[in-house]
Structures are given as structure tokens and as C-alpha cells.
Design an enzyme around this catalytic site. Structure first.
Site, mmCIF file in Angstrom:
data_model
loop_
_atom_site.group_PDB
_atom_site.id
_atom_site.type_symbol
_atom_site.label_atom_id
_atom_site.label_comp_id
_atom_site.label_asym_id
_atom_site.label_seq_id
_atom_site.Cartn_x
_atom_site.Cartn_y
_atom_site.Cartn_z
ATOM 1 C CG HIS A 1 -19.901 -37.694 -32.360
ATOM 2 N ND1 HIS A 1 -21.256 -37.768 -32.150
ATOM 3 C CD2 HIS A 1 -19.535 -36.406 -32.121
ATOM 4 C CE1 HIS A 1 -21.699 -36.574 -31.788
ATOM 5 N NE2 HIS A 1 -20.685 -35.734 -31.776
ATOM 6 C CB CYS B 1 -20.478 -36.264 -28.607
ATOM 7 S SG CYS B 1 -21.350 -34.710 -28.789
ATOM 8 C CG ASN C 1 -23.632 -33.496 -32.796
ATOM 9 O OD1 ASN C 1 -23.941 -34.521 -32.190
ATOM 10 N ND2 ASN C 1 -22.591 -32.756 -32.468
HETATM 11 O O1 UT7 Z 1 -20.332 -32.976 -30.984
HETATM 12 C C1 UT7 Z 1 -19.669 -32.332 -29.958
HETATM 13 C C2 UT7 Z 1 -18.406 -31.749 -30.406
HETATM 14 N N1 UT7 Z 1 -18.641 -30.658 -31.287
HETATM 15 C C3 UT7 Z 1 -17.979 -30.590 -32.432
HETATM 16 O O2 UT7 Z 1 -17.242 -31.466 -32.772
HETATM 17 C C4 UT7 Z 1 -18.197 -29.345 -33.256
HETATM 18 C C5 UT7 Z 1 -16.873 -28.791 -33.697
HETATM 19 N N2 UT7 Z 1 -16.969 -27.536 -34.427
HETATM 20 C C6 UT7 Z 1 -17.510 -27.453 -35.672
HETATM 21 O O3 UT7 Z 1 -18.024 -28.424 -36.221
HETATM 22 C C7 UT7 Z 1 -17.351 -26.149 -36.404
HETATM 23 O O4 UT7 Z 1 -16.446 -25.324 -35.714
HETATM 24 C C8 UT7 Z 1 -18.677 -25.379 -36.612
HETATM 25 C C9 UT7 Z 1 -19.553 -26.112 -37.622
HETATM 26 C C10 UT7 Z 1 -19.392 -25.225 -35.298
HETATM 27 C C11 UT7 Z 1 -18.371 -24.006 -37.204
HETATM 28 O O5 UT7 Z 1 -17.616 -24.132 -38.396
HETATM 29 P P1 UT7 Z 1 -16.266 -23.297 -38.598
HETATM 30 O O6 UT7 Z 1 -15.777 -23.626 -39.958
HETATM 31 O O7 UT7 Z 1 -15.349 -23.581 -37.439
HETATM 32 O O8 UT7 Z 1 -16.805 -21.822 -38.575
HETATM 33 P P2 UT7 Z 1 -16.394 -20.624 -37.585
HETATM 34 O O9 UT7 Z 1 -17.001 -20.812 -36.255
HETATM 35 O O10 UT7 Z 1 -14.922 -20.401 -37.690
HETATM 36 O O11 UT7 Z 1 -17.122 -19.439 -38.321
HETATM 37 C C12 UT7 Z 1 -16.742 -18.986 -39.634
HETATM 38 C C13 UT7 Z 1 -17.659 -17.855 -40.038
HETATM 39 C C14 UT7 Z 1 -17.776 -16.784 -38.960
HETATM 40 O O12 UT7 Z 1 -17.902 -15.540 -39.614
HETATM 41 P P3 UT7 Z 1 -16.617 -14.578 -39.763
HETATM 42 O O13 UT7 Z 1 -16.162 -14.269 -38.375
HETATM 43 O O14 UT7 Z 1 -15.611 -15.351 -40.552
HETATM 44 O O15 UT7 Z 1 -17.177 -13.398 -40.500
HETATM 45 C C15 UT7 Z 1 -19.072 -17.085 -38.269
HETATM 46 O O16 UT7 Z 1 -19.663 -15.980 -37.668
HETATM 47 O O17 UT7 Z 1 -18.998 -18.362 -40.229
HETATM 48 C C16 UT7 Z 1 -19.907 -17.604 -39.412
HETATM 49 N N3 UT7 Z 1 -20.988 -18.503 -39.006
HETATM 50 C C17 UT7 Z 1 -22.061 -18.755 -39.761
HETATM 51 N N4 UT7 Z 1 -22.431 -18.296 -40.949
HETATM 52 C C18 UT7 Z 1 -23.601 -18.748 -41.465
HETATM 53 C C19 UT7 Z 1 -21.083 -19.233 -37.854
HETATM 54 N N5 UT7 Z 1 -22.217 -19.941 -37.861
HETATM 55 C C20 UT7 Z 1 -22.844 -19.665 -39.023
HETATM 56 C C21 UT7 Z 1 -24.041 -20.082 -39.616
HETATM 57 N N6 UT7 Z 1 -24.373 -19.614 -40.826
HETATM 58 N N7 UT7 Z 1 -24.856 -20.971 -39.006
#
Ligand code: UT7
Length: 326
Positions: free
Chosen positions: A251, A112, A281
Site C-alpha cells: 500500500h 486502505c 495515496n
Molecule cells: O493510508 C492509510 C494509512 N495512513 C498512513 O499510513 C499515513 C501515516 N502517517 C504519515 O504518513 C505521516 O504521519 C504524515 C505524512 C501524515 C505526516 O508526516 P510526519 O513525519 O508524521 O509529520 P508530523 O505529523 O509529525 O508533522 C511534523 C511537522 C509538524 O510541525 P511541528 O509541530 O513539528 O512544527 C506539522 O505541523 O510538519 C508539519 N506539517 C506540515 N508541514 C508542511 C504537517 N503537514 C505538513 C505539510 N506541509 N503538509
């Protein structure tokens, strides 16, 4: 002598994949995607087209705007993690497709942050005085390496990218930059197979190892800390306050990461360029797509900070003064 961006072009394929579409493919919902990421839709490239086609579209816009012949271009750099082939370089393919017979060309792999790495590199060629017209592309066909059964990643990424032309300038242009990398990030964001460590095999295909693997929460923490810090450091060493900065082109990985960076830079909301809602993204594509979408807002002399964080880990920020009124 400095290097300045003197033209921009951007391209996304026509087909749109909405949050509602994704609801039918994986266990997710529009509300989760919008509130956690800021994304409403992303564009997906048709089969048979590749990253080079995104670059060609963007470069052709630049050639038209500047009334240039492809033969005027000295160098083409393509930043991407989704090259058309492992080799040759996508930049070689792009220069052949547009007919840039006088240019040499190569790819940069910095995920990225690839566009910023490309911009820094390209600027040095211009500053040397030897090269007068350098094209930097940032583009990715992320749909080629996304698992549409994995809700952790498939809601985030999209296809698209852009290009800029760098030319020598006496005033404005690229003033300062800080670029960083730390291989500790490999563990948290990578493609497991397809390289020389794990060449493609029936086993790697069966285990779905050719797709993006991301530990989102960990990457999120690194991204917030590092993109904000590097942007602040660049401002501090150039004695810039939030009031001095006209625009932040960061980004587009997650609206919450962009907001945290803007807060650290003490920027008002209307200075923060956002198009993640429309494209998701696009990896190396996000920053040139922002420059292309918001070009009409920029005035000659505007202070713009570009900032990125991505796989590697790689991250960085570039301080420039916009060189033209569009
Ligand atoms: O560009 C390259 C660099 N990449 C980045 O900068 C990305 C950085 N990371 C992020 O933007 C975020 O971490 C994500 C958008 C990928 C995820 O958001 P988050 O707030 O960190 O969510 P999480 O991974 O902590 O997941 C929270 C909950 C989980 O459920 P439980 O364990 O709390 O029951 C996940 O299983 O959300 C669940 N979850 C979803 N639910 C609905 C994960 N993906 C999804 C989804 N839809 N697509």
C-alpha cells in the site's frame, strides 16, 4: 484448486495536482511533501465522475485484454471508502454500467486494506468451484472527502484505482494470506459525520466534519509496526526468505512506511514496487494500480507479496505466485 490473478487494469483521471499547486492552497512546500511522504503529484477526478467510473475504466481494460464479454463475469467486488452513494453498493452501479447482467456484486469497506480483503474474499468464491470469473476492484475518489484547507491530509491523497480478474488455476495463484483488523484505530483515522451516528446537517457541514480526519503520527507508528510484522509473519510461515520474494506490492501511503516493511522482509530495493510519487495515496486503489503499472515486469511463477495497512485499523498481507507472462 486455487484462484489466480489472470488480468489487471488500472486507471487514474487525467487532471494532475502537483506539490507546487498545493503550495498555493495551504501552508506546505514541495520539499516537506517529498521528504516526508515520497509524493510529487496526485490525480484528481473531475466533478460529475465517481468511484464507479474508475472501476469501469479498469474493468474494460481487462475485458479487452482477455476478449471477454461482460456477461462472462460471475461476481464483482468493489473495495472503496468513497462509494458513489451510501447505497446502493458501488459494485451494483459498476456491474450495471459495464452490462454484467450475470454477475452479483457488492462492496467491501476496509479502507486502505480493502483490495486485500476483496482479493481474499474473491479467491474463496473461486476456490469453491462455483464461480469462474471474479472481478476485484480497489478504487477511491479521495478528493471527494479531502479538506483542501487541511495540510495534514490534502497533500497525501489522490484519486484512482484498478481491478483484477480472478480465475481458477491448478498452479501458481494465491497461496496464503493473513488479514487483521482492530477497531481501536477509529479514533485516529475516520470521517466524523455522514453516517448513521452523525447524519449530515448544517452543523456537520459548518464544522467540516465530512472530511478525512487523521492523526498522522499515530497512524504512522501503527502502520510501520503492523504492515512490516504481518508481511514477515506471512513469509516465515511459508518459509520464504528475502531472496525468495521477487516483488513487494505494498500500500502506497508513505515511502518511509514501505521502506520499513521492505527492510523487515530483507528485500533488495529493486524488488519494492513504488508509484506513490505519481499518484499519492489512493486508499483501496494503490495495490491494483501497482499491479497494473508493473505488470510487464512480472513473469509466470514470480513470488509476490501484497501488503497493506489502513483505517479501521485494517491490515494484512497476501502471498501469491504470478500466473502469466504479459
Ligand atoms: O493510508 C492509510 C494509512 N495512513 C498512513 O499510513 C499515513 C501515516 N502517517 C504519515 O504518513 C505521516 O504521519 C504524515 C505524512 C501524515 C505526516 O508526516 P510526519 O513525519 O508524521 O509529520 P508530523 O505529523 O509529525 O508533522 C511534523 C511537522 C509538524 O510541525 P511541528 O509541530 O513539528 O512544527 C506539522 O505541523 O510538519 C508539519 N506539517 C506540515 N508541514 C508542511 C504537517 N503537514 C505538513 C505539510 N506541509 N503538509
Amino acid at each position: 484448486m486455487r484462484a489466480a490473478i489472470t488480468a489487471v487494469g488500472g486507471y487514474v483521471p487525467e487532471k494532475i495536482l502537483t506539490n507546487a499547486d498545493l503550495e498555493k492552497m495551504v501552508d506546505t512546500n514541495d520539499e516537506w511533501i517529498r521528504t516526508r511522504t515520497g509524493i510529487r503529484q496526485r490525480h484528481i477526478m473531475e466533478d460529475g465522475k465517481a468511484t464507479s467510473d474508475i472501476c469501469v475504466e479498469a474493468i474494460n481494460q481487462i475485458l479487452k485484454k482477455k476478449n471477454l464479454s461482460p456477461n462472462d463475469i460471475d461476481l464483482i467486488i468493489v473495495a472503496t471508502v468513497t462509494p458513489d452513494h451510501v447505497f446502493p453498493a458501488t459494485a451494483n452501479i459498476v456491474s450495471h454500467k459495464i452490462g454484467a447482467t450475470n454477475a452479483f456484486s457488492y462492496d467491501i469497506s476496509a479502507a486502505c486494506s480493502g483490495f486485500l480483503y476483496g482479493l481474499e474474499t474473491g479467491a474463496k468464491f473461486v476456490e469453491s468451484g462455483k464461480y469462474k470469473k471474479v472481478i476485484i476492484c480497489g478504487a477511491d475518489k479521495m478528493s471527494a472527502i479531502i479538506d483542501y484547507q487541511d495540510r495534514n491530509t490534502c497533500v497525501i491523497f489522490g484519486d484512482g484505482g484498478g481491478a483484477v480478474l480472478l480465475e481458477p488455476t491448478e498452479e501458481n495463484g494465491i497461496i496464503d494470506s493473513i488479514l487483521k483488523s482492530d477497531g481501536v484505530g477509529k479514533e485516529f483515522l475516520h470521517q466524523k459525520a455522514g453516517g448513521s451516528l452523525l447524519p449530515p446537517s448544517h452543523e456537520t457541514i459548518d464544522k467540516r466534519m465530512h472530511y478525512v480526519y487523521q492523526e498522522g503520527k499515530t497512524v504512522f507508528k501503527f502502520a510501520v509496526t503492523n504492515m512490516a510484522q504481518v508481511s514477515r509473519d506471512l513469509m516465515d510461515r511459508n518459509n520464504l526468505s528475502g531472496d525468495d520474494v521477487d516483488f513487494l506490492a505494498a500500500h502506497q501511503a508513505n515511502l518511509r512506511i514501505i521502506d520499513a516493511t521492505a527492510k523487515r522482509m530483507e528485500l533488495e530495493k529493486d524488488k519494492v514496487l513504488i508509484n506513490i510519487d505519481r499518484y499519492g495515496n489512493t486508499t483501496a486503489g494503490t495495490i491494483p494500480l501497482l499491479l497494473s503499472d508493473f505488470e510487464d515486469k512480472f513473469k509466470k511463477g514470480d513470488t509476490i507479496i501484497l501488503a497493506a495497512f489502513g483505517g479501521g485499523f485494517t491490515w494484512g498481507a497476501i502471498y501469491l505466485k504470478w500466473a502469466y507472462n504479459s
